[in-house]
Design a protein around this motif. Structure first.
Motif, PDB file in Angstrom:
ATOM      1  N   ILE A 221      68.738   1.645   0.603  1.00 24.41           N
ATOM      2  CA  ILE A 221      68.807   2.808   1.488  1.00 24.41           C
ATOM      3  C   ILE A 221      70.112   3.562   1.244  1.00 24.41           C
ATOM      4  O   ILE A 221      70.123   4.787   1.108  1.00 24.41           O
ATOM      5  N   PHE A 222      71.218   2.827   1.178  1.00 20.56           N
ATOM      6  CA  PHE A 222      72.505   3.472   0.900  1.00 20.56           C
ATOM      7  C   PHE A 222      72.502   4.152  -0.461  1.00 20.56           C
ATOM      8  O   PHE A 222      73.020   5.258  -0.621  1.00 20.56           O
ATOM      9  N   ARG A 223      71.921   3.474  -1.434  1.00 21.07           N
ATOM     10  CA  ARG A 223      71.864   4.062  -2.771  1.00 21.07           C
ATOM     11  C   ARG A 223      71.011   5.315  -2.776  1.00 21.07           C
ATOM     12  O   ARG A 223      71.332   6.299  -3.436  1.00 21.07           O
ATOM     13  N   GLY A 224      69.923   5.297  -2.038  1.00 25.99           N
ATOM     14  CA  GLY A 224      69.075   6.475  -1.924  1.00 25.99           C
ATOM     15  C   GLY A 224      69.787   7.637  -1.268  1.00 25.99           C
ATOM     16  O   GLY A 224      69.688   8.779  -1.720  1.00 25.99           O
TER      17      GLY A 224
ATOM     18  N   LEU B 127      68.487  12.612 -10.416  1.00 29.68           N
ATOM     19  CA  LEU B 127      69.089  11.631  -9.511  1.00 29.68           C
ATOM     20  C   LEU B 127      68.654  11.829  -8.070  1.00 29.68           C
ATOM     21  O   LEU B 127      68.579  10.876  -7.308  1.00 29.68           O
ATOM     22  N   THR B 128      68.346  13.052  -7.677  1.00 29.11           N
ATOM     23  CA  THR B 128      67.841  13.268  -6.327  1.00 29.11           C
ATOM     24  C   THR B 128      66.468  12.618  -6.170  1.00 29.11           C
ATOM     25  O   THR B 128      66.177  12.004  -5.141  1.00 29.11           O
ATOM     26  N   GLY B 129      65.650  12.727  -7.199  1.00 28.42           N
ATOM     27  CA  GLY B 129      64.349  12.037  -7.181  1.00 28.42           C
ATOM     28  C   GLY B 129      64.508  10.538  -7.099  1.00 28.42           C
ATOM     29  O   GLY B 129      63.792   9.848  -6.351  1.00 28.42           O
ATOM     30  N   TRP B 130      65.460   9.990  -7.864  1.00 31.74           N
ATOM     31  CA  TRP B 130      65.735   8.551  -7.798  1.00 31.74           C
ATOM     32  C   TRP B 130      66.253   8.166  -6.426  1.00 31.74           C
ATOM     33  O   TRP B 130      65.980   7.083  -5.923  1.00 31.74           O
ATOM     34  N   GLY B 131      67.013   9.059  -5.811  1.00 31.91           N
ATOM     35  CA  GLY B 131      67.497   8.790  -4.470  1.00 31.91           C
ATOM     36  C   GLY B 131      66.358   8.622  -3.482  1.00 31.91           C
ATOM     37  O   GLY B 131      66.361   7.696  -2.656  1.00 31.91           O
ATOM     38  N   TRP B 132      65.357   9.489  -3.573  1.00 33.34           N
ATOM     39  CA  TRP B 132      64.203   9.372  -2.681  1.00 33.34           C
ATOM     40  C   TRP B 132      63.408   8.106  -2.960  1.00 33.34           C
ATOM     41  O   TRP B 132      62.909   7.453  -2.033  1.00 33.34           O
TER      42      TRP B 132
ATOM     43  N   LEU C 174      61.911   2.695  -1.107  1.00 34.70           N
ATOM     44  CA  LEU C 174      61.848   1.259  -1.366  1.00 34.70           C
ATOM     45  C   LEU C 174      62.702   0.473  -0.372  1.00 34.70           C
ATOM     46  O   LEU C 174      62.299  -0.594   0.092  1.00 34.70           O
ATOM     47  N   GLY C 175      63.850   1.001  -0.040  1.00 30.43           N
ATOM     48  CA  GLY C 175      64.729   0.327   0.909  1.00 30.43           C
ATOM     49  C   GLY C 175      64.126   0.241   2.296  1.00 30.43           C
ATOM     50  O   GLY C 175      64.188  -0.804   2.959  1.00 30.43           O
ATOM     51  N   VAL C 176      63.526   1.333   2.759  1.00 32.00           N
ATOM     52  CA  VAL C 176      62.903   1.328   4.083  1.00 32.00           C
ATOM     53  C   VAL C 176      61.742   0.343   4.132  1.00 32.00           C
ATOM     54  O   VAL C 176      61.614  -0.449   5.073  1.00 32.00           O
ATOM     55  N   VAL C 177      60.909   0.355   3.099  1.00 29.54           N
ATOM     56  CA  VAL C 177      59.781  -0.586   3.060  1.00 29.54           C
ATOM     57  C   VAL C 177      60.284  -2.027   2.977  1.00 29.54           C
ATOM     58  O   VAL C 177      59.744  -2.932   3.630  1.00 29.54           O
ATOM     59  N   ALA C 178      61.339  -2.264   2.211  1.00 32.10           N
ATOM     60  CA  ALA C 178      61.894  -3.616   2.099  1.00 32.10           C
ATOM     61  C   ALA C 178      62.413  -4.116   3.442  1.00 32.10           C
ATOM     62  O   ALA C 178      62.196  -5.283   3.807  1.00 32.10           O
TER      63      ALA C 178
ATOM     64  N   PHE D 202      66.076  -1.429 -12.773  1.00 35.28           N
ATOM     65  CA  PHE D 202      66.179  -1.507 -14.227  1.00 35.28           C
ATOM     66  C   PHE D 202      66.169  -0.116 -14.840  1.00 35.28           C
ATOM     67  O   PHE D 202      66.961   0.181 -15.746  1.00 35.28           O
ATOM     68  N   LEU D 203      65.293   0.744 -14.341  1.00 28.87           N
ATOM     69  CA  LEU D 203      65.201   2.093 -14.886  1.00 28.87           C
ATOM     70  C   LEU D 203      66.425   2.934 -14.561  1.00 28.87           C
ATOM     71  O   LEU D 203      66.759   3.865 -15.295  1.00 28.87           O
ATOM     72  N   SER D 204      67.105   2.625 -13.466  1.00 24.38           N
ATOM     73  CA  SER D 204      68.290   3.400 -13.116  1.00 24.38           C
ATOM     74  C   SER D 204      69.582   2.665 -13.465  1.00 24.38           C
ATOM     75  O   SER D 204      70.651   3.007 -12.961  1.00 24.38           O
ATOM     76  N   LEU D 205      69.498   1.692 -14.340  1.00 25.60           N
ATOM     77  CA  LEU D 205      70.661   0.900 -14.750  1.00 25.60           C
ATOM     78  C   LEU D 205      71.825   1.735 -15.296  1.00 25.60           C
ATOM     79  O   LEU D 205      72.962   1.493 -14.931  1.00 25.60           O
ATOM     80  N   PRO D 206      71.593   2.736 -16.140  1.00 22.95           N
ATOM     81  CA  PRO D 206      72.727   3.481 -16.690  1.00 22.95           C
ATOM     82  C   PRO D 206      73.460   4.334 -15.657  1.00 22.95           C
ATOM     83  O   PRO D 206      74.611   4.683 -15.852  1.00 22.95           O
ATOM     84  N   TYR D 207      72.803   4.682 -14.567  1.00 26.55           N
ATOM     85  CA  TYR D 207      73.430   5.545 -13.573  1.00 26.55           C
ATOM     86  C   TYR D 207      74.432   4.794 -12.704  1.00 26.55           C
ATOM     87  O   TYR D 207      75.411   5.358 -12.263  1.00 26.55           O
ATOM     88  N   TYR D 208      74.136   3.543 -12.408  1.00 22.29           N
ATOM     89  CA  TYR D 208      75.042   2.727 -11.596  1.00 22.29           C
ATOM     90  C   TYR D 208      74.805   1.271 -11.978  1.00 22.29           C
ATOM     91  O   TYR D 208      74.083   0.540 -11.305  1.00 22.29           O
ATOM     92  N   PRO D 209      75.404   0.803 -13.092  1.00 29.81           N
ATOM     93  CA  PRO D 209      75.040  -0.482 -13.680  1.00 29.81           C
ATOM     94  C   PRO D 209      75.342  -1.706 -12.809  1.00 29.81           C
ATOM     95  O   PRO D 209      74.501  -2.595 -12.685  1.00 29.81           O
ATOM     96  N   VAL D 210      76.509  -1.782 -12.204  1.00 30.21           N
ATOM     97  CA  VAL D 210      76.866  -2.982 -11.437  1.00 30.21           C
ATOM     98  C   VAL D 210      75.973  -3.102 -10.206  1.00 30.21           C
ATOM     99  O   VAL D 210      75.441  -4.172  -9.906  1.00 30.21           O
ATOM    100  N   TRP D 211      75.794  -2.006  -9.500  1.00 32.91           N
ATOM    101  CA  TRP D 211      74.960  -2.000  -8.307  1.00 32.91           C
ATOM    102  C   TRP D 211      73.526  -2.397  -8.679  1.00 32.91           C
ATOM    103  O   TRP D 211      72.871  -3.150  -7.959  1.00 32.91           O
TER     104      TRP D 211
END
Length: 140
Positions: A36-39, A61-66, A71-75, A105-114
């Motif tokens: 949720i925070f990442r979104g 990245l805005t699309g990835w945020g949504w 996913l966070g809300v459903v989780a 996995f698909l967003s690994l390059p945008y924020y790898p550690v997270w």
């Protein structure tokens, strides 16, 4: 005497299964909150994330945020079902954790550690939900 020992062992196995389910619920809730925070970060400000060039999976990245927000809300909702011991939540927990792994996995390059931390959390959720069984008949 062996009957008492068998029921005590079954009880211990039941407690172990309940403990793993609670463990998976807590980790799924934590993973959901992090998503949720990442979104929110992806929706609010695109400049928080590292942008990479020539990545095979280039997304807005805005699309990835949504996607991460959903996913966070459903989780979080599924983890609440896990706390209640619902069977639908066990199945949905494995499914949502698998989707979290794929999205991170698909967003690994945008924020790898997270992404790696969230993938590890989702892996623990899948393990916890698949290893334990909540019905007592299968534990004996």
């Amino acid at each position: 005497m062996s009957t008492t020992h068998t029921s005590h062992t079954g009880s211990a196995k039941q407690h172990w299964a309940e403990g793993l389910t609670v463990f998976a619920a807590v980790i799924l809730m934590l993973s959901g909150i992090l998503d949720i925070f990442r979104g929110i970060m992806g929706i609010a400000e695109d400049d928080v994330f590292v942008t990479t060039r020539s990545y095979v999976f280039e997304f807005d990245l805005t699309g990835w945020g949504w996607i991460h927000l959903a996913l966070g809300v459903v989780a979080v909702l599924v983890s609440l079902g896990l706390f209640r011991g619902a069977m639908w939540a066990r199945v949905a927990g494995v499914a949502i954790a698998a989707l979290i792994v794929i999205a991170n996995f698909l967003s690994l390059p945008y924020y790898p550690v997270w992404s790696v931390v969230t993938i590890a959390f989702a892996g623990f959720v899948i393990w916890g939900l698949c290893v334990s069984r909540s019905d007592t008949a299968s534990l004996r």
